[in-house]
Design a protein around this motif. Sequence first.
Motif, PDB file in Angstrom:
ATOM      1  N   TRP A 111       0.811  -1.214   0.000  1.00 38.60           N
ATOM      2  CA  TRP A 111       0.000   0.000   0.000  1.00 38.60           C
ATOM      3  C   TRP A 111       0.845   1.266   0.000  1.00 38.60           C
ATOM      4  O   TRP A 111       0.353   2.337  -0.375  1.00 38.60           O
ATOM      5  N   LEU A 112       2.100   1.133   0.428  1.00 41.06           N
ATOM      6  CA  LEU A 112       2.984   2.289   0.530  1.00 41.06           C
ATOM      7  C   LEU A 112       4.263   2.007  -0.254  1.00 41.06           C
ATOM      8  O   LEU A 112       5.332   1.774   0.316  1.00 41.06           O
ATOM      9  N   PRO A 113       4.194   2.022  -1.572  1.00 44.22           N
ATOM     10  CA  PRO A 113       5.372   1.699  -2.380  1.00 44.22           C
ATOM     11  C   PRO A 113       6.505   2.701  -2.212  1.00 44.22           C
ATOM     12  O   PRO A 113       7.631   2.423  -2.625  1.00 44.22           O
ATOM     13  N   GLU A 114       6.221   3.848  -1.595  1.00 45.56           N
ATOM     14  CA  GLU A 114       7.268   4.834  -1.352  1.00 45.56           C
ATOM     15  C   GLU A 114       8.285   4.363  -0.315  1.00 45.56           C
ATOM     16  O   GLU A 114       9.385   4.926  -0.223  1.00 45.56           O
ATOM     17  N   LEU A 115       7.932   3.359   0.495  1.00 47.57           N
ATOM     18  CA  LEU A 115       8.851   2.893   1.524  1.00 47.57           C
ATOM     19  C   LEU A 115      10.158   2.410   0.896  1.00 47.57           C
ATOM     20  O   LEU A 115      10.152   1.807  -0.181  1.00 47.57           O
ATOM     21  N   PRO A 116      11.288   2.624   1.569  1.00 44.39           N
ATOM     22  CA  PRO A 116      12.578   2.223   1.006  1.00 44.39           C
ATOM     23  C   PRO A 116      12.765   0.710   1.056  1.00 44.39           C
ATOM     24  O   PRO A 116      12.041   0.007   1.783  1.00 44.39           O
ATOM     25  N   PRO A 117      13.723   0.172   0.329  1.00 50.28           N
ATOM     26  CA  PRO A 117      13.955  -1.273   0.315  1.00 50.28           C
ATOM     27  C   PRO A 117      14.162  -1.876   1.698  1.00 50.28           C
ATOM     28  O   PRO A 117      13.727  -3.004   1.955  1.00 50.28           O
ATOM     29  N   ALA A 118      14.800  -1.141   2.606  1.00 47.24           N
ATOM     30  CA  ALA A 118      15.051  -1.681   3.945  1.00 47.24           C
ATOM     31  C   ALA A 118      13.761  -1.982   4.690  1.00 47.24           C
ATOM     32  O   ALA A 118      13.741  -2.815   5.606  1.00 47.24           O
ATOM     33  N   VAL A 186      -4.981   2.773   5.817  1.00 50.26           N
ATOM     34  CA  VAL A 186      -6.443   2.815   5.920  1.00 50.26           C
ATOM     35  C   VAL A 186      -7.018   3.666   4.789  1.00 50.26           C
ATOM     36  O   VAL A 186      -8.013   3.284   4.148  1.00 50.26           O
ATOM     37  N   GLU A 187      -6.404   4.812   4.530  1.00 50.56           N
ATOM     38  CA  GLU A 187      -6.891   5.682   3.460  1.00 50.56           C
ATOM     39  C   GLU A 187      -6.808   5.001   2.098  1.00 50.56           C
ATOM     40  O   GLU A 187      -7.777   5.020   1.321  1.00 50.56           O
ATOM     41  N   ARG A 188      -5.670   4.398   1.809  1.00 48.19           N
ATOM     42  CA  ARG A 188      -5.473   3.830   0.474  1.00 48.19           C
ATOM     43  C   ARG A 188      -6.298   2.564   0.263  1.00 48.19           C
ATOM     44  O   ARG A 188      -6.762   2.301  -0.848  1.00 48.19           O
ATOM     45  N   ALA A 189      -6.497   1.793   1.322  1.00 50.43           N
ATOM     46  CA  ALA A 189      -7.285   0.570   1.187  1.00 50.43           C
ATOM     47  C   ALA A 189      -8.781   0.844   1.140  1.00 50.43           C
ATOM     48  O   ALA A 189      -9.533   0.099   0.504  1.00 50.43           O
ATOM     49  N   SER A 190      -9.215   1.901   1.799  1.00 47.94           N
ATOM     50  CA  SER A 190     -10.652   2.203   1.863  1.00 47.94           C
ATOM     51  C   SER A 190     -11.103   3.161   0.771  1.00 47.94           C
ATOM     52  O   SER A 190     -12.291   3.204   0.419  1.00 47.94           O
ATOM     53  N   GLY A 191     -10.163   3.970   0.268  1.00 47.33           N
ATOM     54  CA  GLY A 191     -10.514   4.952  -0.746  1.00 47.33           C
ATOM     55  C   GLY A 191     -11.041   6.257  -0.198  1.00 47.33           C
ATOM     56  O   GLY A 191     -11.459   7.132  -0.966  1.00 47.33           O
ATOM     57  N   ILE A 192     -11.045   6.419   1.129  1.00 46.14           N
ATOM     58  CA  ILE A 192     -11.454   7.682   1.741  1.00 46.14           C
ATOM     59  C   ILE A 192     -10.401   8.084   2.769  1.00 46.14           C
ATOM     60  O   ILE A 192      -9.605   7.255   3.213  1.00 46.14           O
ATOM     61  N   ASP A 193     -10.405   9.364   3.137  1.00 44.26           N
ATOM     62  CA  ASP A 193      -9.385   9.822   4.072  1.00 44.26           C
ATOM     63  C   ASP A 193      -9.623   9.223   5.455  1.00 44.26           C
ATOM     64  O   ASP A 193     -10.736   8.810   5.810  1.00 44.26           O
TER      65      ASP A 193
END
Length: 356
Positions: A111-118, A186-193
Amino acid sequence: MRAATALFAALLALLPPTASAAAAVAPPDTGIDGLMQAYDGQVPGAAVLVLLDGRPVFRRGYGLAVVEDATAVTAASNFRLASISKQFTAAAVLLLVEDGRLALDQPAHRWLPELPPAAATITLRQLLSHTSGLLDYEDLMDPADTRQVHDADVLALLARQDRVDFAPGTRYRYSNSGYALLALIVERASGIDYASFLQQRIFAPLGMAHSVAHQDGVDAIAARAYGYSWIDGHWQRTDQSTTSAVLGDGGIYASLDDLARWDAALYDNRLLSAASRRAMFSPATATPEPDVPHYGFGWRLNGRAQWHSGESIGFRNVILRYPDKHLTVIVLSNRNAPEPYPLALKIAQRWLDTLQ
Protein backbone atom coordinates in the motif's frame (compact mmCIF):
# COMPACT_ATOMS: atom_id res chain seq x y z
CA MET A 1 -19.86 -1.38 47.53
CA ARG A 2 -21.15 -3.81 44.88
CA ALA A 3 -24.67 -3.69 46.39
CA ALA A 4 -24.60 0.11 46.56
CA THR A 5 -23.37 0.25 42.99
CA ALA A 6 -26.17 -2.01 41.82
CA LEU A 7 -28.74 0.14 43.63
CA PHE A 8 -27.31 3.31 42.13
CA ALA A 9 -27.37 1.79 38.63
CA ALA A 10 -30.99 0.72 39.14
CA LEU A 11 -31.98 4.22 40.20
CA LEU A 12 -30.08 5.72 37.26
CA ALA A 13 -31.95 3.45 34.87
CA LEU A 14 -35.22 5.06 35.98
CA LEU A 15 -34.09 8.47 34.70
CA PRO A 16 -35.03 9.60 31.20
CA PRO A 17 -32.12 9.00 28.80
CA THR A 18 -31.48 12.71 28.22
CA ALA A 19 -31.43 13.41 31.93
CA SER A 20 -29.03 10.60 32.75
CA ALA A 21 -26.68 11.71 29.97
CA ALA A 22 -26.64 15.34 31.07
CA ALA A 23 -26.59 14.95 34.84
CA ALA A 24 -23.60 14.52 37.10
CA VAL A 25 -24.24 10.83 37.58
CA ALA A 26 -22.34 10.24 40.80
CA PRO A 27 -22.40 11.85 44.21
CA PRO A 28 -19.14 13.34 45.52
CA ASP A 29 -16.52 10.73 46.29
CA THR A 30 -14.09 12.11 48.85
CA GLY A 31 -11.48 9.50 47.96
CA ILE A 32 -11.41 10.31 44.25
CA ASP A 33 -11.89 14.02 44.86
CA GLY A 34 -8.86 13.90 47.13
CA LEU A 35 -6.76 12.20 44.47
CA MET A 36 -7.83 14.84 41.94
CA GLN A 37 -7.41 17.86 44.22
CA ALA A 38 -4.47 19.30 42.26
CA TYR A 39 -6.66 19.44 39.13
CA ASP A 40 -9.50 21.36 40.78
CA GLY A 41 -10.00 25.11 40.80
CA GLN A 42 -8.78 27.76 38.36
CA VAL A 43 -6.17 25.53 36.71
CA PRO A 44 -6.00 23.17 33.72
CA GLY A 45 -8.10 20.25 34.80
CA ALA A 46 -9.15 16.69 34.21
CA ALA A 47 -12.17 14.52 33.53
CA VAL A 48 -12.67 11.19 35.30
CA LEU A 49 -15.02 8.34 34.47
CA VAL A 50 -15.46 4.99 36.17
CA LEU A 51 -17.61 2.40 34.40
CA LEU A 52 -18.79 -0.73 36.18
CA ASP A 53 -20.96 -3.30 34.45
CA GLY A 54 -21.45 -0.81 31.64
CA ARG A 55 -22.82 1.94 33.89
CA PRO A 56 -21.11 5.16 35.04
CA VAL A 57 -20.50 4.94 38.79
CA PHE A 58 -18.31 8.04 38.87
CA ARG A 59 -18.21 10.81 36.26
CA ARG A 60 -16.84 14.26 37.03
CA GLY A 61 -14.84 17.14 35.64
CA TYR A 62 -12.26 19.10 37.58
CA GLY A 63 -10.67 22.46 36.84
CA LEU A 64 -10.72 24.29 33.54
CA ALA A 65 -10.90 23.21 29.91
CA VAL A 66 -10.05 26.77 28.80
CA VAL A 67 -8.07 28.73 31.36
CA GLU A 68 -8.36 32.07 29.57
CA ASP A 69 -12.17 32.28 29.90
CA ALA A 70 -12.61 29.91 32.87
CA THR A 71 -14.57 27.29 30.90
CA ALA A 72 -14.99 24.32 33.23
CA VAL A 73 -14.12 20.73 32.36
CA THR A 74 -17.20 18.52 32.02
CA ALA A 75 -17.86 14.95 30.92
CA ALA A 76 -18.55 16.39 27.45
CA SER A 77 -15.20 18.21 27.16
CA ASN A 78 -13.16 16.90 24.23
CA PHE A 79 -9.47 16.26 24.94
CA ARG A 80 -6.70 15.39 22.52
CA LEU A 81 -6.29 11.67 23.20
CA ALA A 82 -2.69 11.53 21.95
CA SER A 83 -1.56 7.89 21.82
CA ILE A 84 -4.92 6.57 23.01
CA SER A 85 -5.75 7.31 19.36
CA LYS A 86 -3.71 4.26 18.37
CA GLN A 87 -6.47 1.86 19.44
CA PHE A 88 -8.83 3.54 16.96
CA THR A 89 -6.25 3.24 14.19
CA ALA A 90 -5.87 -0.44 15.07
CA ALA A 91 -9.65 -0.88 14.99
CA ALA A 92 -9.80 0.78 11.55
CA VAL A 93 -7.22 -1.70 10.23
CA LEU A 94 -9.12 -4.64 11.72
CA LEU A 95 -12.36 -3.45 10.15
CA LEU A 96 -10.66 -3.46 6.76
CA VAL A 97 -9.29 -6.94 7.48
CA GLU A 98 -12.88 -8.04 8.11
CA ASP A 99 -13.85 -6.38 4.82
CA GLY A 100 -11.21 -8.44 3.04
CA ARG A 101 -9.31 -5.35 1.90
CA LEU A 102 -6.32 -5.85 4.19
CA ALA A 103 -4.46 -8.79 5.73
CA LEU A 104 -2.39 -8.61 8.88
CA ASP A 105 0.62 -10.33 7.37
CA GLN A 106 0.48 -8.32 4.17
CA PRO A 107 3.58 -6.17 3.50
CA ALA A 108 2.95 -2.48 4.16
CA HIS A 109 4.88 -1.86 0.92
CA ARG A 110 1.84 -3.20 -0.96
CA TRP A 111 0.00 0.00 0.00
CA LEU A 112 2.98 2.29 0.53
CA PRO A 113 5.37 1.70 -2.38
CA GLU A 114 7.27 4.83 -1.35
CA LEU A 115 8.85 2.89 1.52
CA PRO A 116 12.58 2.22 1.01
CA PRO A 117 13.95 -1.27 0.32
CA ALA A 118 15.05 -1.68 3.95
CA ALA A 119 11.38 -1.51 4.97
CA ALA A 120 10.04 -3.73 2.17
CA THR A 121 9.23 -6.72 4.38
CA ILE A 122 7.45 -4.84 7.18
CA THR A 123 3.93 -6.19 7.68
CA LEU A 124 0.77 -4.62 9.01
CA ARG A 125 0.99 -6.91 12.03
CA GLN A 126 4.45 -5.54 12.80
CA LEU A 127 3.24 -1.96 12.46
CA LEU A 128 0.35 -2.66 14.83
CA SER A 129 2.57 -4.34 17.45
CA HIS A 130 5.54 -1.90 17.30
CA THR A 131 7.89 -4.55 15.95
CA SER A 132 8.55 -2.97 12.54
CA GLY A 133 11.95 -1.45 13.28
CA LEU A 134 10.94 1.83 11.62
CA LEU A 135 12.88 4.94 12.51
CA ASP A 136 11.18 7.52 14.73
CA TYR A 137 9.93 10.24 12.42
CA GLU A 138 10.49 12.89 15.09
CA ASP A 139 14.22 12.16 14.91
CA LEU A 140 14.12 12.85 11.16
CA MET A 141 12.37 16.21 11.33
CA ASP A 142 14.27 19.43 10.70
CA PRO A 143 14.30 21.24 14.08
CA ALA A 144 14.45 24.58 12.27
CA ASP A 145 11.18 23.86 10.41
CA THR A 146 8.25 24.99 12.54
CA ARG A 147 5.53 23.78 10.17
CA GLN A 148 3.30 20.95 11.35
CA VAL A 149 3.91 17.57 9.76
CA HIS A 150 1.08 15.27 8.67
CA ASP A 151 0.85 11.52 8.18
CA ALA A 152 1.92 11.85 4.54
CA ASP A 153 4.96 13.84 5.64
CA VAL A 154 5.92 10.98 7.96
CA LEU A 155 5.98 8.64 4.96
CA ALA A 156 8.08 11.13 3.00
CA LEU A 157 10.60 11.40 5.85
CA LEU A 158 10.89 7.62 6.14
CA ALA A 159 11.12 7.15 2.36
CA ARG A 160 14.37 9.09 2.33
CA GLN A 161 16.01 6.76 4.87
CA ASP A 162 16.91 3.34 3.49
CA ARG A 163 17.50 1.84 6.92
CA VAL A 164 15.63 0.48 9.92
CA ASP A 165 16.56 0.25 13.59
CA PHE A 166 16.38 -3.56 13.59
CA ALA A 167 15.21 -6.38 11.39
CA PRO A 168 11.40 -6.24 11.22
CA GLY A 169 9.72 -8.65 13.59
CA THR A 170 12.79 -9.28 15.77
CA ARG A 171 12.25 -6.70 18.53
CA TYR A 172 9.78 -4.29 20.12
CA ARG A 173 10.22 -0.54 19.97
CA TYR A 174 7.28 1.78 20.47
CA SER A 175 6.70 3.50 17.14
CA ASN A 176 4.64 6.56 16.36
CA SER A 177 5.91 6.20 12.79
CA GLY A 178 4.16 2.86 12.41
CA TYR A 179 0.74 4.20 13.36
CA ALA A 180 1.08 7.21 11.05
CA LEU A 181 1.72 4.74 8.22
CA LEU A 182 -1.28 2.64 9.28
CA ALA A 183 -3.53 5.69 8.91
CA LEU A 184 -2.25 6.10 5.35
CA ILE A 185 -2.87 2.42 4.65
CA VAL A 186 -6.44 2.82 5.92
CA GLU A 187 -6.89 5.68 3.46
CA ARG A 188 -5.47 3.83 0.47
CA ALA A 189 -7.28 0.57 1.19
CA SER A 190 -10.65 2.20 1.86
CA GLY A 191 -10.51 4.95 -0.75
CA ILE A 192 -11.45 7.68 1.74
CA ASP A 193 -9.38 9.82 4.07
CA TYR A 194 -8.57 8.51 7.55
CA ALA A 195 -10.71 11.05 9.42
CA SER A 196 -13.73 10.24 7.27
CA PHE A 197 -13.18 6.50 7.71
CA LEU A 198 -13.21 6.87 11.48
CA GLN A 199 -16.33 9.00 11.30
CA GLN A 200 -18.21 6.63 8.99
CA ARG A 201 -17.10 3.29 10.40
CA ILE A 202 -16.46 3.93 14.11
CA PHE A 203 -17.68 7.24 15.53
CA ALA A 204 -21.09 7.47 13.85
CA PRO A 205 -22.07 3.80 14.33
CA LEU A 206 -21.18 4.01 18.03
CA GLY A 207 -22.88 7.36 18.62
CA MET A 208 -19.57 9.11 19.36
CA ALA A 209 -21.14 12.32 18.09
CA HIS A 210 -18.37 14.76 18.94
CA SER A 211 -15.25 12.64 18.41
CA VAL A 212 -12.99 13.66 15.55
CA ALA A 213 -9.56 13.03 14.07
CA HIS A 214 -8.82 16.73 14.09
CA GLN A 215 -7.65 18.59 11.00
CA ASP A 216 -7.10 22.29 11.50
CA GLY A 217 -9.26 24.31 9.14
CA VAL A 218 -11.34 21.26 8.19
CA ASP A 219 -13.37 20.47 11.30
CA ALA A 220 -14.38 22.07 14.58
CA ILE A 221 -13.95 20.48 17.99
CA ALA A 222 -17.01 20.88 20.19
CA ALA A 223 -16.42 21.71 23.87
CA ARG A 224 -12.69 21.70 23.25
CA ALA A 225 -10.20 21.39 26.09
CA TYR A 226 -6.95 23.21 25.31
CA GLY A 227 -3.58 21.96 26.48
CA TYR A 228 -1.34 23.78 28.97
CA SER A 229 2.12 23.43 30.46
CA TRP A 230 3.59 24.79 33.69
CA ILE A 231 6.34 27.14 32.50
CA ASP A 232 8.16 29.84 34.47
CA GLY A 233 5.79 29.59 37.40
CA HIS A 234 2.46 29.76 35.59
CA TRP A 235 0.25 27.83 33.18
CA GLN A 236 0.86 28.61 29.53
CA ARG A 237 -1.21 27.33 26.61
CA THR A 238 0.84 24.69 24.75
CA ASP A 239 -1.90 23.10 22.72
CA GLN A 240 -0.06 22.33 19.49
CA SER A 241 3.40 21.23 18.42
CA THR A 242 4.96 20.44 15.06
CA THR A 243 3.71 16.83 15.39
CA SER A 244 0.16 17.55 16.57
CA ALA A 245 -1.33 17.24 13.06
CA VAL A 246 -0.26 13.60 12.63
CA LEU A 247 -3.52 11.68 13.00
CA GLY A 248 -2.77 7.97 13.07
CA ASP A 249 -0.55 8.07 16.13
CA GLY A 250 -2.36 10.64 18.24
CA GLY A 251 -4.73 13.09 16.55
CA ILE A 252 -8.15 12.09 17.88
CA TYR A 253 -10.22 14.28 20.21
CA ALA A 254 -12.94 12.68 22.34
CA SER A 255 -14.82 13.09 25.61
CA LEU A 256 -15.59 10.81 28.54
CA ASP A 257 -19.12 10.31 27.29
CA ASP A 258 -17.96 9.23 23.83
CA LEU A 259 -15.22 7.00 25.26
CA ALA A 260 -17.86 5.24 27.35
CA ARG A 261 -19.53 4.25 24.08
CA TRP A 262 -16.17 3.05 22.73
CA ASP A 263 -15.56 0.97 25.87
CA ALA A 264 -18.99 -0.66 25.57
CA ALA A 265 -18.27 -1.66 21.97
CA LEU A 266 -15.18 -3.59 23.07
CA TYR A 267 -17.36 -6.13 24.88
CA ASP A 268 -19.52 -7.30 21.98
CA ASN A 269 -19.84 -7.50 18.21
CA ARG A 270 -21.47 -4.14 17.58
CA LEU A 271 -18.29 -2.84 15.89
CA LEU A 272 -15.59 -5.52 15.70
CA SER A 273 -16.00 -9.26 15.41
CA ALA A 274 -14.94 -11.54 18.24
CA ALA A 275 -11.91 -12.57 16.17
CA SER A 276 -10.84 -8.95 15.69
CA ARG A 277 -11.27 -8.13 19.37
CA ARG A 278 -9.30 -11.23 20.28
CA ALA A 279 -6.49 -10.12 17.97
CA MET A 280 -6.53 -6.61 19.42
CA PHE A 281 -6.24 -7.80 23.02
CA SER A 282 -3.95 -10.81 22.55
CA PRO A 283 -0.22 -10.39 23.28
CA ALA A 284 1.41 -9.73 19.92
CA THR A 285 4.84 -9.12 21.39
CA ALA A 286 6.67 -8.93 24.70
CA THR A 287 8.02 -5.51 25.70
CA PRO A 288 10.74 -4.27 28.05
CA GLU A 289 8.55 -1.41 29.30
CA PRO A 290 7.57 -1.18 33.00
CA ASP A 291 3.96 -2.28 33.61
CA VAL A 292 3.74 -3.51 30.00
CA PRO A 293 4.70 -7.18 29.75
CA HIS A 294 2.99 -7.38 26.36
CA TYR A 295 1.54 -5.21 23.62
CA GLY A 296 -1.48 -6.13 21.50
CA PHE A 297 -2.81 -3.95 18.70
CA GLY A 298 -3.12 -0.42 20.13
CA TRP A 299 -3.29 -1.71 23.71
CA ARG A 300 -0.78 -2.36 26.47
CA LEU A 301 -1.45 -5.63 28.27
CA ASN A 302 -0.56 -6.34 31.90
CA GLY A 303 -2.16 -9.56 33.10
CA ARG A 304 -5.89 -8.93 33.32
CA ALA A 305 -5.44 -5.18 32.72
CA GLN A 306 -5.73 -3.58 29.29
CA TRP A 307 -4.58 0.02 29.14
CA HIS A 308 -2.98 2.78 27.15
CA SER A 309 -1.67 6.20 27.99
CA GLY A 310 -1.63 9.24 25.77
CA GLU A 311 0.94 11.99 26.08
CA SER A 312 1.39 15.04 23.88
CA ILE A 313 2.18 18.68 24.44
CA GLY A 314 -0.35 19.91 27.01
CA PHE A 315 -2.21 16.61 27.47
CA ARG A 316 -1.81 13.50 29.64
CA ASN A 317 -4.46 10.74 29.46
CA VAL A 318 -5.08 7.11 30.28
CA ILE A 319 -7.73 4.44 29.75
CA LEU A 320 -7.52 1.39 32.02
CA ARG A 321 -9.78 -1.66 31.62
CA TYR A 322 -10.31 -4.80 33.70
CA PRO A 323 -12.69 -6.71 31.40
CA ASP A 324 -12.96 -9.69 33.77
CA LYS A 325 -14.54 -7.28 36.29
CA HIS A 326 -16.27 -5.16 33.66
CA LEU A 327 -14.47 -2.17 35.16
CA THR A 328 -12.97 0.77 33.27
CA VAL A 329 -11.29 3.95 34.50
CA ILE A 330 -10.61 6.88 32.17
CA VAL A 331 -8.66 9.99 33.13
CA LEU A 332 -8.21 12.80 30.60
CA SER A 333 -6.18 15.90 31.50
CA ASN A 334 -5.20 19.05 29.63
CA ARG A 335 -1.84 19.67 31.25
CA ASN A 336 1.71 18.49 30.69
CA ALA A 337 2.06 16.65 34.01
CA PRO A 338 1.66 14.44 35.89
CA GLU A 339 1.16 11.14 34.09
CA PRO A 340 -2.34 9.98 35.25
CA TYR A 341 -1.76 6.22 35.02
CA PRO A 342 -0.92 5.93 38.76
CA LEU A 343 -4.11 7.87 39.53
CA ALA A 344 -6.18 5.51 37.40
CA LEU A 345 -4.68 2.51 39.21
CA LYS A 346 -5.59 4.00 42.58
CA ILE A 347 -9.12 4.80 41.44
CA ALA A 348 -9.60 1.32 40.00
CA GLN A 349 -8.34 -0.27 43.20
CA ARG A 350 -11.26 1.25 45.13
CA TRP A 351 -13.57 -1.06 43.17
CA LEU A 352 -11.19 -3.99 42.72
CA ASP A 353 -10.89 -4.26 46.51
CA THR A 354 -14.62 -5.00 46.76
CA LEU A 355 -15.30 -7.03 43.62
CA GLN A 356 -15.15 -10.81 43.86
